[in-house]
Each structure stands twice: as structure tokens, then as C-alpha cells.
Design a protein around this motif. Structure first.
Motif, mmCIF file in Angstrom:
data_model
loop_
_atom_site.group_PDB
_atom_site.id
_atom_site.type_symbol
_atom_site.label_atom_id
_atom_site.label_comp_id
_atom_site.label_asym_id
_atom_site.label_seq_id
_atom_site.Cartn_x
_atom_site.Cartn_y
_atom_site.Cartn_z
ATOM 1 N N CYS A 178 0.977 -1.322 0.105
ATOM 2 C CA CYS A 178 0.100 -0.134 0.109
ATOM 3 C C CYS A 178 0.871 1.227 0.006
ATOM 4 N N ARG A 179 0.957 1.945 -0.865
ATOM 5 C CA ARG A 179 1.435 3.285 -1.185
ATOM 6 C C ARG A 179 0.712 4.206 -2.088
ATOM 7 N N GLU A 180 0.661 5.598 -1.455
ATOM 8 C CA GLU A 180 0.130 6.578 -2.565
ATOM 9 C C GLU A 180 1.128 7.168 -3.385
ATOM 10 N N PRO A 181 0.876 7.357 -4.919
ATOM 11 C CA PRO A 181 1.973 8.008 -5.574
ATOM 12 C C PRO A 181 2.224 9.505 -5.022
ATOM 13 N N VAL A 182 3.673 9.953 -5.232
ATOM 14 C CA VAL A 182 3.970 11.284 -5.076
ATOM 15 C C VAL A 182 3.568 12.041 -6.236
ATOM 16 N N ARG A 183 3.750 13.224 -6.021
ATOM 17 C CA ARG A 183 3.498 14.331 -7.179
ATOM 18 C C ARG A 183 4.154 14.050 -8.359
ATOM 19 N N GLY A 184 3.321 13.941 -9.326
ATOM 20 C CA GLY A 184 3.667 13.607 -10.726
ATOM 21 C C GLY A 184 3.895 11.979 -11.049
ATOM 22 N N GLU A 185 3.468 11.325 -10.121
ATOM 23 C CA GLU A 185 3.595 9.799 -10.181
ATOM 24 C C GLU A 185 2.572 9.295 -10.606
ATOM 25 N N SER A 186 1.981 8.398 -11.091
ATOM 26 C CA SER A 186 0.741 7.391 -11.086
ATOM 27 C C SER A 186 0.838 6.073 -10.366
ATOM 28 N N GLY A 187 -0.227 5.837 -10.171
ATOM 29 C CA GLY A 187 -0.649 4.420 -9.368
ATOM 30 C C GLY A 187 0.115 3.461 -10.047
ATOM 31 N N ARG A 188 0.102 3.307 -11.280
ATOM 32 C CA ARG A 188 0.850 2.122 -12.208
ATOM 33 C C ARG A 188 2.426 2.257 -12.125
ATOM 34 N N GLN A 189 2.845 3.620 -11.823
ATOM 35 C CA GLN A 189 4.126 3.609 -11.771
ATOM 36 C C GLN A 189 4.659 3.115 -10.145
ATOM 37 N N VAL A 190 3.833 3.317 -9.279
ATOM 38 C CA VAL A 190 3.999 2.981 -8.089
ATOM 39 C C VAL A 190 4.141 1.339 -8.024
ATOM 40 N N LYS A 191 3.116 0.835 -8.663
ATOM 41 C CA LYS A 191 2.965 -0.615 -8.700
ATOM 42 C C LYS A 191 4.321 -1.322 -9.419
ATOM 43 N N GLU A 192 4.895 -0.553 -10.214
ATOM 44 C CA GLU A 192 6.116 -0.889 -11.138
ATOM 45 C C GLU A 192 7.343 -0.936 -10.256
ATOM 46 N N ARG A 193 7.176 0.284 -9.524
ATOM 47 C CA ARG A 193 8.620 0.522 -8.659
ATOM 48 C C ARG A 193 8.252 -0.556 -7.496
ATOM 49 N N LEU A 194 7.341 -0.955 -7.003
ATOM 50 C CA LEU A 194 7.393 -1.756 -5.873
ATOM 51 C C LEU A 194 7.395 -3.195 -6.332
ATOM 52 N N GLY A 195 7.417 -3.664 -7.673
ATOM 53 C CA GLY A 195 7.548 -4.963 -8.065
ATOM 54 C C GLY A 195 8.579 -5.795 -7.578
ATOM 55 N N PRO A 196 9.929 -5.312 -7.351
ATOM 56 C CA PRO A 196 10.915 -6.086 -6.843
ATOM 57 C C PRO A 196 10.679 -6.354 -5.406
ATOM 58 N N LEU A 197 10.000 -5.506 -4.713
ATOM 59 C CA LEU A 197 9.790 -5.722 -3.267
ATOM 60 C C LEU A 197 8.685 -6.850 -3.063
ATOM 61 N N ALA A 198 7.758 -6.905 -3.933
ATOM 62 C CA ALA A 198 6.421 -7.989 -3.983
ATOM 63 C C ALA A 198 7.364 -9.291 -4.447
ATOM 64 N N HIS A 199 8.300 -9.163 -5.411
ATOM 65 C CA HIS A 199 9.029 -10.360 -5.702
ATOM 66 C C HIS A 199 9.983 -11.137 -4.514
ATOM 67 N N THR A 200 10.486 -9.996 -3.778
ATOM 68 C CA THR A 200 11.259 -10.555 -2.996
ATOM 69 C C THR A 200 10.422 -11.097 -1.475
ATOM 70 N N LEU A 201 9.164 -10.519 -1.355
ATOM 71 C CA LEU A 201 8.512 -10.969 -0.390
ATOM 72 C C LEU A 201 8.049 -12.541 -0.809
ATOM 73 N N ARG A 202 7.574 -12.879 -2.145
ATOM 74 C CA ARG A 202 7.341 -14.020 -2.456
ATOM 75 C C ARG A 202 8.457 -15.207 -2.325
ATOM 76 N N LEU A 203 9.550 -14.678 -2.704
ATOM 77 C CA LEU A 203 10.799 -15.509 -2.222
ATOM 78 C C LEU A 203 10.912 -15.644 -1.023
ATOM 79 N N GLU A 204 10.818 -14.868 -0.085
ATOM 80 C CA GLU A 204 11.134 -15.297 1.395
ATOM 81 C C GLU A 204 10.134 -16.114 1.922
ATOM 82 N N CYS A 205 8.564 -15.837 1.350
ATOM 83 C CA CYS A 205 7.729 -16.638 2.142
ATOM 84 C C CYS A 205 7.994 -18.064 1.379
ATOM 85 N N GLY A 206 8.537 -18.121 0.162
ATOM 86 C CA GLY A 206 8.819 -19.631 -0.602
ATOM 87 C C GLY A 206 9.826 -20.202 0.176
#
Length: 527
Positions: free
Chosen positions: A135-163
């Protein structure tokens, strides 16, 4: 797992709630593009009750505030799933702030996954699957889709740690700018690349069930913490001046054994009068107007006397007895108001009212505010033992009734005691801080306190009681120079902290003092 820093983006005030049952999801594969037939035992951690079925990622995203009790911001949230008859049920929940530096993401993911699994195992139910929310709100000049892409490595890391713990992640969602995206599904039909709009708050089936059950979702943790943070407006200078004056008046009396007992009685008597004043005030709708009304009912001099008087642990423990029934509500309002008055150099003094606020909140069933208040108390003073033990007990899901019984017993014994009994007890301060009413002290790491060279007369001195035995550490009373306030602060929790700051008390915690060695203090884990 708590980092008590207030730096933007730091993993502050993480939560792990491992008790209670919740929605069910089907057991399934490592990847579940659209988890189907997710149901919940509605808001009841014991036994079976009405169930709500969540059939899509959209309903899963909408359920998050109801799982936590508030709307998370800048957060990583893990939710454990436990299999039952081929269907999953929500179990523990864990939250941690998203670190600002991506280099810290692997450590945060590992900490969160291991903490939730360990807490669940301690309660006898290891998770079979996980759901991840970012959960994160975009900063000025950023879109929600860009937030999703920027946090993609974090989501991948979380899946690896749980795996790595042999627990598959069945869904990972990013919630941003009123939309959500799935990291586990690339089907444009159900999870389009531009995201899926979130439903209006309060319009889902789960929201209706929560309303029927009498549950409310609060705002954000930031709004909750704002009720406990010190003032930053113009009145803060007047309050600090009142604290300075009260310190100069009270320190000489507290240095005297008989005077200290008199100050304790005056503090508790003043608190009782203000509790009656708060209880008699008409209700005000809304948290902010209610807090402003309470601030108006409390004078600067009254707040200063209470803040300094509560630094004595015996007085604090007596105040903790206002924990239930008609006393609890006004007491919680008073402790919040006092925490807001610990301004300027007196920030460390907030540990006492924040701990009392956390205790009353926990005693009355509000674990969310209890955890936040106790975490803030530890942020004000990491060595405050009573806050540490309450924080640990609350996070482990213990029943506060054992502490309530102890406090009730002490109150009853004191009422039956002769007048000489309590006075004799109060004139001889203990050599060390006890764990607190009904709590058993466990070995806890202690932070080395360092002082800058050249502080001379500002160092606290140890006084002796009338029989010559060592007493508690108290600071020197100092007369402020013209145009300056004497600083606040004081000794550790084993004694009284009426005023007189340790050198550097006005600095933000974690800032090294000149000439002082710095050490490392790990965060506390909430489970």
C-alpha cells in the motif's frame, strides 16, 4: 517488529497480530490469478458464525482495512492463510512500513515473513499460504501504475522469502491511488494493466457485515498517532514554560523523602479532579474536536504538575488503577492530553502518559491504540521497562485481566491499610524499577546512555535516604539564565524524573552527541 523512528518511509510501528480467525480462502497452487470462493468467519475468533464470501481480488483488496482495523499507508502487509477442509481461513496479520531505501527491502521482507510465521507457530498454527499487500500512494507527478512497477521488486522479494519458508504466496496486490494491481495475474480480462478501481468505502458485502457486527474501520495510523504527539503550535512554548516552572518548584520537594510523598498525593489528587472535569464535559462528535475540547479543560500548570509527578513510578502505578468502568474513558483522554503536552525538551517525559494511555486502551479492548501508544512510549524512552513489558504482552495476545487483578488487589489493600502504612512505604524509594503491576521482568537489552563532555553540573546525582542508604537518581535543580528555559529530562525509569534534562535531550533520538560513542539498538518485534 517495530522501528520507532519517525523518518518518512521508515518501517515504523510494524504490527503482527497472530490471533483470531478470519476469512477463508481455498487451498491452491503457488500462483492463483484470481482466488476463488474466499470466505470469512465474520469477526469472531472463536467458533463458527455468519460467513462472508470474497470471490475476487477486488473484494480481497477491499477486505484489508477490516482485517487490520484501519487503513494502512506506505505499508507491507502479510496475511496468513490456514487450511481447513480444503478452504483457507485468514489467520495472523503483519504490517511493516515500506523502507525508503530499496536496499533495505530484502531485510524487511525477511523480518516480516519470519516474524509472522514465528508468531503463528507459537500459537500452534503454521500458515499454509500467504497473501501480500503493498500500500503506497503516488508522489506528485507519479501514477498508481508507476508505484506498482516501482514496488515490483519488493513484491518479488516477499514471495521469495515466503517460498523459502515453504509457504506459497497465493496473491500479491498493490493498492495505490484508488486502484489495485495483482502481481500474480497478468490476465487483462480480470487484472488490467491500468489497474482496477477500488469500490467506494463502505459499499461492499464485507463492509455491510462489519457494520452489522458493530465494527468500525478507523482512519490511518498517522491520524491515530496525531492524537498522542506533542503540540507544535504556539501554545507549546507556554506549556514548556509551565513545565520549567513546575520543575523548579517540585525538584526540591522531591529530593526530600517526605516531600516526595506529598508530591505524589498532590499529583493523584489533581488527576482525580481533572478526571471528574473530563467526565462531566458534554460529548463532542469527531476525534479532533474532542481532543481540542479536552485540551481546553486542562491548564498549562495542571498539565505540567501531572507530567512531572507521573515520572515517579509509584505514582504512575497508582494512576494505572483507573483502567476500567467509568474511570477508563476519562483516564484515557487525560493520558492522551498529557502526552500532547510533553513539548520541546520534555519529549522523553511522554513515556509515562503514553504508557498509561496504552495500558488503558489495552485494558478496555482497543489493542490497536494500545500498540501504537506503547510503541510511541518506547520511542520517547527505549529503556522504559513498563512500556516494554506491556508492549510485548499486548502483541503476544495475553489477557490483561491478570494485571487488572493485581491493580485491584493493590487498591483494595491500600484502602484497608492504616494511614502510616502507605506513608512509610513511600518514603523509601526502591533501588530499581519493577516490571510493573502483574508483569514479570524478562532479561531485556539495555541501551548505554552516553553524555557529552563538559556537562558538569547538569549531570544527575544520587541522593541518599534518611537512613543513609542509596536512593534514586535525580537531577540537580537549576535556575535558568535570563531568557532561557531550564531543559527537561532526567534519570532512567528506576527513579523519578521531575525535570532537568540530560545533555542532548532535545535532540532527535539516534543523533549522536558530540564526543559520545554510539551503539546499535535493534527494533522490537511485534507478534
Amino acid at each position: 517488529m517495530t522501528n520507532h523512528g519517525e523518518t518518512t518511509g521508515s518501517p515504523e510501528n510494524g504490527d503482527i497480530s497472530g490471533h483470531g480467525t478470519g476469512p477463508r480462502t481455498p487451498g491452491g497452487e503457488d500462483r492463483a490469478p484470481c482466488p476463488q470462493d474466499i470466505t470469512r468467519t465474520a469477526y469472531d475468533s472463536h467458533g463458527e458464525g455468519p460467513q462472508v464470501t470474497l470471490r475476487s481480488p477486488a473484494e480481497l483488496a477491499d477486505a484489508l482495512p477490516y482485517l487490520l482495523g484501519y487503513r494502512p499507508e506506505d505499508s507491507i502487509v502479510l496475511v496468513a492463510l490456514h487450511d481447513k477442509d480444503g478452504r483457507g481461513r485468514f489467520g495472523g496479520r503483519a504490517r511493516l512500513g515500506i523502507p525508503a531505501n530499496p536496499d533495505d527491502w530484502p531485510a524487511a521482507a525477511r523480518q516480516l515473513a519470519h516474524g509472522l510465521v514465528t508468531g503463528s507457530e507459537r500459537r500452534g498454527a503454521r500458515p499454509e499460504q500467504m497473501v501480500v499487500f503493498l500500500c503506497r500512494e503516488p508522489v506528485r507527478g507519479e501514477s498508481g501504475r508507476q508505484v506498482k512497477e516501482r514496488l515490483g521488486p519488493l513484491a518479488h522479494t516477499l514471495r521469495l522469502e515466503c517460498g523459502a519458508l515453504d509457504i506459497p504466496v497465493v496473491e500479491a496486490l498493490c493498492v495505490s491511488d484508488g486502484r489495485f494491481w495483482s502481481y500474480c495475474c497478468d490476465d487483462e480480462g480480470c487484472c488490467p494493466s491500468e489497474g482496477t478501481p477500488m469500490g467506494l468505502p463502505g459499499t461492499s458485502v464485507l463492509a455491510a457485515a462489519a457494520t452489522y457486527a458493530g465494527l468500525q474501520v478507523r482512519g490511518t495510523l498517522r491520524e491515530l498517532r496525531a492524537r498522542l504527539q506533542p503540540w507544535e503550535h504556539s501554545a507549546a512554548r507556554e506549556q514548556e514554560a509551565a513545565l520549567d516552572a513546575a520543575g523548579l518548584a517540585l525538584i526540591p520537594r522531591i529530593l526530600d523523602a517526605e516531600g516526595r510523598h506529598e508530591v505524589a498525593g498532590e499529583t493523584l489528587g489533581l488527576a482525580e479532579r481533572i478526571l471528574g472535569r473530563l467526565a462531566g464535559a458534554p460529548p463532542v462528535p469527531g476525534t479532533l474536536p474532542a481532543d481540542l475540547r479536552d485540551d481546553e479543560l486542562l491548564g498549562h500548570d495542571e498539565a505540567a504538575a501531572l507530567i512531572l509527578g507521573l515520572q515517579d513510578r509509584t505514582t504512575r502505578d497508582r494512576a494505572a488503577e483507573w483502567m476500567e468502568g467509568d474511570e477508563a474513558g476519562p483516564a484515557l483522554r487525560l493520558w492522551r492530553a498529557l502526552a500532547r503536552r510533553c513539548v520541546g525538551a520534555y519529549g522523553e517525559h511522554a513515556a509515562a502518559p503514553l504508557t498509561l494511555a496504552g495500558w488503558v486502551a489495552w485494558s478496555t479492548g482497543d489493542e490497536l491504540e494500545a500498540r501504537e501508544a506503547l510503541a510511541m512510549a518506547l520511542g520517547a524512552d527505549p529503556d522504559y521497562l513498563f512500556a516494554r513489558l506491556l508492549h510485548q504482552a499486548c502483541n503476544e495476545g495475553l489477557d490483561p485481566e491478570s494485571i487488572r487483578r493485581c491493580l485491584r488487589s493493590e487498591r483494595g489493600d491500600r484502602g484497608r491499610a492504616t494511614p502510616a502504612g502507605p506513608a512509610a512505604t513511600a518514603t523509601e524509594p526502591p533501588a530499581a524499577e519493577p516490571a510493573g503491576p502483574g508483569l514479570e521482568a524478562a532479561p531485556l537489552p539495555r541501551r548505554r546512555r552516553t553524555r557529552a563532555p563538559g556537562t558538569g553540573g547538569a549531570l544527575p546525582r544520587r541522593v541518599r535516604t534518611e537512613d543513609g542508604r542509596p536512593g534514586r537518581r535525580v537531577p540537580h535543580a537549576r535556575t535558568p539564565a535570563a531568557g532561557a528555559h531550564p531543559a527537561a529530562g532526567g534519570a532512567d525509569e528506576s527513579g523519578t524524573r521531575p525535570g532537568g534534562a540530560r545533555p542532548g535531550a532535545g535532540r532527535r533520538r539516534g543523533t549522536p552527541q558530540p564526543g559520545a560513542r554510539t551503539g546499535h539498538r535493534g527494533g522490537d518485534r511485534e507478534e
